[in-house]
Design an enzyme around this catalytic site. Structure first.
Site, PDB file in Angstrom:
ATOM      1  N   HIS A 307       0.887  -1.129  -0.113  1.00 24.06           N
ATOM      2  CA  HIS A 307      -0.081   0.045  -0.085  1.00 24.06           C
ATOM      3  C   HIS A 307       0.838   1.105  -0.124  1.00 24.06           C
ATOM      4  O   HIS A 307       1.935   1.341   0.698  1.00 24.06           O
ATOM      5  CB  HIS A 307      -0.991   0.063   1.288  1.00 24.06           C
ATOM      6  CG  HIS A 307      -2.155   0.942   0.858  1.00 24.06           C
ATOM      7  ND1 HIS A 307      -1.974   2.319   1.302  1.00 24.06           N
ATOM      8  CD2 HIS A 307      -3.439   0.858   0.664  1.00 24.06           C
ATOM      9  CE1 HIS A 307      -3.086   2.867   1.147  1.00 24.06           C
ATOM     10  NE2 HIS A 307      -3.891   2.043   0.541  1.00 24.06           N
ATOM     11  N   ASP A 364      -7.830  -5.432   0.069  1.00 24.95           N
ATOM     12  CA  ASP A 364      -8.324  -6.237  -0.979  1.00 24.95           C
ATOM     13  C   ASP A 364      -8.091  -7.718  -0.863  1.00 24.95           C
ATOM     14  O   ASP A 364      -8.485  -8.473  -1.459  1.00 24.95           O
ATOM     15  CB  ASP A 364      -7.829  -5.633  -2.579  1.00 24.95           C
ATOM     16  CG  ASP A 364      -8.666  -4.345  -2.731  1.00 24.95           C
ATOM     17  OD1 ASP A 364      -9.663  -4.145  -2.489  1.00 24.95           O
ATOM     18  OD2 ASP A 364      -7.717  -3.527  -3.583  1.00 24.95           O
TER      19      ASP A 364
HETATM   20  N1  CMC Z   1       4.033  -7.702  -4.724  1.00 25.38           N
HETATM   21  C1  CMC Z   1       5.469  -7.685  -4.993  1.00 25.38           C
HETATM   22  N2  CMC Z   1       6.141  -6.726  -4.991  1.00 25.38           N
HETATM   23  C2  CMC Z   1       5.783  -5.388  -4.582  1.00 25.38           C
HETATM   24  C3  CMC Z   1       4.132  -5.410  -4.311  1.00 25.38           C
HETATM   25  C4  CMC Z   1       3.463  -6.505  -4.320  1.00 25.38           C
HETATM   26  N3  CMC Z   1       1.960  -6.745  -4.337  1.00 25.38           N
HETATM   27  N4  CMC Z   1       3.990  -4.020  -4.116  1.00 25.38           N
HETATM   28  C5  CMC Z   1       4.747  -3.269  -4.090  1.00 25.38           C
HETATM   29  N5  CMC Z   1       5.937  -4.179  -4.303  1.00 25.38           N
HETATM   30  C6  CMC Z   1       7.392  -3.768  -4.451  1.00 25.38           C
HETATM   31  C7  CMC Z   1       7.567  -3.003  -5.680  1.00 25.38           C
HETATM   32  O1  CMC Z   1       8.170  -3.751  -6.792  1.00 25.38           O
HETATM   33  C8  CMC Z   1       8.740  -1.944  -5.024  1.00 25.38           C
HETATM   34  O2  CMC Z   1       9.952  -2.769  -5.075  1.00 25.38           O
HETATM   35  P1  CMC Z   1      11.633  -2.070  -5.379  1.00 25.38           P
HETATM   36  O3  CMC Z   1      11.509  -1.035  -4.402  1.00 25.38           O
HETATM   37  O4  CMC Z   1      12.399  -3.017  -5.221  1.00 25.38           O
HETATM   38  O5  CMC Z   1      11.258  -1.277  -6.660  1.00 25.38           O
HETATM   39  C9  CMC Z   1       8.290  -1.658  -3.625  1.00 25.38           C
HETATM   40  O6  CMC Z   1       7.664  -2.676  -3.393  1.00 25.38           O
HETATM   41  C10 CMC Z   1       7.420  -0.357  -3.618  1.00 25.38           C
HETATM   42  O7  CMC Z   1       6.448  -0.584  -4.499  1.00 25.38           O
HETATM   43  P2  CMC Z   1       5.903   0.470  -5.367  1.00 25.38           P
HETATM   44  O8  CMC Z   1       5.016   0.006  -6.601  1.00 25.38           O
HETATM   45  O9  CMC Z   1       6.734   1.755  -5.507  1.00 25.38           O
HETATM   46  O10 CMC Z   1       4.806   1.294  -4.117  1.00 25.38           O
HETATM   47  P3  CMC Z   1       3.564   2.051  -4.576  1.00 25.38           P
HETATM   48  O11 CMC Z   1       3.259   2.852  -3.258  1.00 25.38           O
HETATM   49  O12 CMC Z   1       3.555   2.895  -5.809  1.00 25.38           O
HETATM   50  O13 CMC Z   1       2.365   1.056  -4.836  1.00 25.38           O
HETATM   51  C11 CMC Z   1       0.683  -0.503  -4.717  1.00 25.38           C
HETATM   52  C12 CMC Z   1       1.339   0.609  -4.011  1.00 25.38           C
HETATM   53  C13 CMC Z   1      -0.599  -0.750  -3.809  1.00 25.38           C
HETATM   54  C14 CMC Z   1       0.150  -0.097  -6.088  1.00 25.38           C
HETATM   55  C15 CMC Z   1       1.486  -1.914  -4.710  1.00 25.38           C
HETATM   56  O14 CMC Z   1       1.894  -2.138  -3.489  1.00 25.38           O
HETATM   57  C16 CMC Z   1       0.660  -2.877  -5.568  1.00 25.38           C
HETATM   58  O15 CMC Z   1       1.015  -2.783  -6.835  1.00 25.38           O
HETATM   59  N6  CMC Z   1       0.031  -3.702  -4.941  1.00 25.38           N
HETATM   60  C17 CMC Z   1      -0.568  -4.835  -5.581  1.00 25.38           C
HETATM   61  C18 CMC Z   1      -1.973  -4.339  -6.085  1.00 25.38           C
HETATM   62  C19 CMC Z   1      -3.010  -4.066  -4.939  1.00 25.38           C
HETATM   63  O16 CMC Z   1      -3.027  -4.890  -4.037  1.00 25.38           O
HETATM   64  N7  CMC Z   1      -3.592  -2.953  -4.909  1.00 25.38           N
HETATM   65  C20 CMC Z   1      -4.639  -2.476  -3.828  1.00 25.38           C
HETATM   66  C21 CMC Z   1      -4.364  -1.326  -3.040  1.00 25.38           C
HETATM   67  S1  CMC Z   1      -5.322  -1.225  -1.725  1.00 25.38           S
HETATM   68  C22 CMC Z   1      -6.730  -0.777  -2.075  1.00 25.38           C
HETATM   69  C23 CMC Z   1      -6.932   0.240  -3.194  1.00 25.38           C
HETATM   70  O17 CMC Z   1      -6.166   1.222  -2.979  1.00 25.38           O
HETATM   71  O18 CMC Z   1      -7.868   0.225  -4.068  1.00 25.38           O
END
Ligand code: CMC
Length: 430
Positions: A307, A364
Site C-alpha cells: 500500500h 483487498d
Molecule cells: N508484490 C510484490 N512486490 C511489490 C508489491 C506486491 N504486491 N507491491 C509493491 N511491491 C514492491 C515494488 O516492486 C517495489 O519494489 P522495489 O523498491 O524493489 O522497486 C516496492 O515494493 C514499492 O512498490 P511501489 O510500486 O513503488 O509502491 P506504490 O506505493 O507505488 O504502490 C501498490 C502501491 C498498492 C500499487 C502496490 O503495492 C501494488 O501494486 N500492490 C498490488 C496491487 C494491490 O493490491 N492494490 C490494492 C491497493 S489497496 C486498495 C486500493 O487502493 O484500492
C-alpha cells in the site's frame, strides 16, 4: 506559532516557504508560490509527497495503522454503525440523529428506482461487458436524466443528487448482474435496509420469496463501511480532479469509478481471487509465486499486498480477516482459498523482500473471500468496492465545491522532448 521552511536553490536563491500543520500534526511545506517566485516547480511522480488539498473527512496514519472517518475510528464504525449512517457522516460531517437518519433513508428510498428508459441501456451492452464498464457508463448517463446542477448552497440540489447516486448505484449494480445472468430485474423495496435491499435485488427471483440472510447483510454492511473513504487515493483524487473543472457530481463520480477499476487500485479485489485460484490450480506451491513476485522481470505481484500509505498494517485488512472467519463459519462455508490466503500471508510476512519493503495485506486481500461466501460473483467485486467508496467520493466532491479557494487541477511537467526543429515536408523526410 507559524513557521517557515527555507529552501536554498542553485544560484544562491533562497526562499522561505510557509509550513502548514494539520489537526493530527501532519506537516506540509506550502510551495504554491514557488514557481512564481523562483521559476522552479517540484517533481513528485505518483504524488507520494504531495498534498493536493486540506480535508476534514478522513485521517489515516500509515505507520500506526490508524483510519478514522470524521475522527471516529474505523473499528468502532465497523462494529456499531450502519453503512447509511456512515455515508451521512462522511458527506455531512456528523453522525445523523434519528430524525436526520430517517429523512436521509427516506430520500434514498425515494430515489431508488431507475428511470424506466435506463433499463433499455442494459440490453445494449455485450454479454461479455465487465460490470465496471456498465456501471461507469450508467453513472455518467445519470447526468442526462438529472442535468440540474448539484449546488451545495443549501437549496437541496446537492442533497437530491447525492441521494440519487447512493441509492441508484445499488439498483444499477444489481440490474447489471441480473442482465448478465439473464434474470428479470428485481425492483427495490422500501422496507429493507440498504444492504438487504441490494441482496434482494441481486438474488431474488419472481418465482420464490427471498429473505436476505442477516449474516450476509451484516457482512456486506461491514465491507461497505470499511471501503467508504480513504482520503486522497487514486479514484478520489480523480473525482476531485474532474470536479475541479466544475464537472457534475455524476460525471466526477463516473470518472472515479473508472480510476477504481485498475488492478493496482480497487480492481485488485478481483485479481486476488483470480491469483489464489491460479495458485491452487497450480498445486498450491506458494513459494513459487512468492519467488515470482520478487523477480521484477516476471511482471507478477502478489495482489492484495502493499500500500502506498500503510507501512505497518492496513486496519481494514485486520477487521476483514477476522470477519472472514466469522462469516464463513456462520454461513457454514468452507473455502480452501481462505486457508491458502492465510498461508500466503504468513510466508510473505516472514520473507525479507516483503519485510524490507513493508508490504502487508491490504483491504483487498481478504474482502473477496467474504464477497464470494455471500454469493457475489468475482467480476462484481470491484463494483462492490465502488458502492462502498461512493460516500467518500460524494463527500470529497462536496468538500472541494464548498472550498471557495479551490482551483482547477493542473499539474506542471518538466519537458524532456525535442527542442525546436523545423517542419519537414513529406517528400523531404527520410
Ligand atoms: N508484490 C510484490 N512486490 C511489490 C508489491 C506486491 N504486491 N507491491 C509493491 N511491491 C514492491 C515494488 O516492486 C517495489 O519494489 P522495489 O523498491 O524493489 O522497486 C516496492 O515494493 C514499492 O512498490 P511501489 O510500486 O513503488 O509502491 P506504490 O506505493 O507505488 O504502490 C501498490 C502501491 C498498492 C500499487 C502496490 O503495492 C501494488 O501494486 N500492490 C498490488 C496491487 C494491490 O493490491 N492494490 C490494492 C491497493 S489497496 C486498495 C486500493 O487502493 O484500492
Amino acid at each position: 506559532m507559524s513557521q517557515n521552511a527555507v529552501l536554498h536553490l542553485p544560484g544562491d536563491q533562497i526562499i522561505e516557504l510557509p509550513v502548514l500543520s494539520g489537526s493530527e500534526n501532519e506537516k506540509a511545506v506550502d510551495i504554491s508560490k514557488l514557481r512564481s517566485k523562483t521559476g522552479y516547480i517540484t517533481m513528485d511522480p505518483g504524488y507520494g509527497n504531495t498534498g493536493s488539498c486540506e480535508s476534514s473527512i478522513t485521517f489515516l496514519d500509515g505507520e500506526k495503522g490508524i483510519l478514522r472517518y470524521r475522527g471516529i475510528p474505523i473499528e468502532q464504525l465497523a462494529s456499531q454503525a450502519s453503512f447509511v449512517e456512515v455515508a451521512y457522516l462522511i458527506i455531512y460531517g456528523k453522525l445523523p440523529n434519528q430524525t436526520e437518519l430517517d429523512a436521509f433513508t427516506g430520500k434514498l428510498n425515494h430515489h431508488a428506482l431507475l428511470h424506466e428508459d435506463m433499463k433499455h441501456f442494459f440490453s445494449s451492452f455485450s454479454g461479455q461487458a465487465h460490470p465496471m464498464a456498465i456501471l461507469s457508463a450508467m453513472v455518467a448517463s445519470l447526468s442526462g436524466y438529472y442535468p440540474e446542477e448539484s449546488a451545495t448552497d443549501g437549496t437541496g440540489a446537492f442533497d437530491a443528487n447525492a441521494a440519487r447516486l447512493i441509492s441508484k448505484i445499488r439498483t444499477l449494480a444489481a440490474f447489471s448482474y441480473k442482465k448478465s445472468v439473464g434474470q428479470p430485474f428485481i425492483y427495490p423495496k422500501d422496507d429493507l435496509s440498504y444492504c438487504a435491499n441490494f441482496m434482494r435485488m441481486m438474488f431474488a427471483v419472481p418465482a420464490t420469496d427471498y429473505e436476505p440472510d442477516p449474516v450476509v447483510v451484516d457482512a456486506l454492511n461491514l465491507l461497505l463501511i470499511l471501503h467508504a473513504d480513504h482520503e486522497q487515493n487514486c479514484s478520489t483524487a480523480t473525482v476531485r480532479t474532474v470536479a475541479s473543472s466544475h464537472a457534475s457530481l455524476f460525471a466526477s463520480v463516473a470518472a472515479g469509478i473508472l480510476a477504481l477499476w485498475g488492478p493496482l487500485h480497487g480492481g485488485a479485489n478481483q485479481k486476488v481471487i483470480e491469483m489464489l485460484e491460479m495458485i491452487r490450480a497450480d498445486g498450491g506451491n506458494i513459494g513459487k509465486f512468492i519467488d515470482m513476485a520478487k523477480d521484477k522481470d516476471s511482471g507478477f505481484r502478489i495482489m492484495g499486498f502493499g500500500h502506498r500509505v500503510y507501512k505497518n498494517f492496513d486496519p481494514r485488512a485486520t477487521v476483514i480477516k477476522k470477519a472472514c472467519d466469522n462469516v464463513l463459519t456462520k454461513l457454514g462455508v468452507q473455502d480452501p482459498i481462505l486457508d491458502l490466503a492465510k498461508q500466503l500471508e504468513e510466508i510473505a510476512l516472514s520473507d525479507d523482500y516483503f519485510v524490507e519493503r513493508k508490504l502487508y495485506p491490504n483491504v483487498d486481500f481478504y474482502s473477496g473471500i467474504i464477497y464470494r461466501a455471500i454469493g457475489i460473483p468475482v467480476n462484481m467485486f470491484t463494483v462492490m468496492f465502488a458502492l462502498g467508496r461512493l460516500p467518500g467520493w460524494i463527500g470529497q466532491w462536496k468538500e472541494l465545491m464548498d472550498d471557495p479557494t479551490h482551483r482547477i487541477t493542473r499539474p506542471r511537467q518538466i519537458y524532456q522532448g525535442q527542442t525546436e526543429v523545423d517542419y519537414v515536408p513529406i517528400d523531404k523526410r527520410a
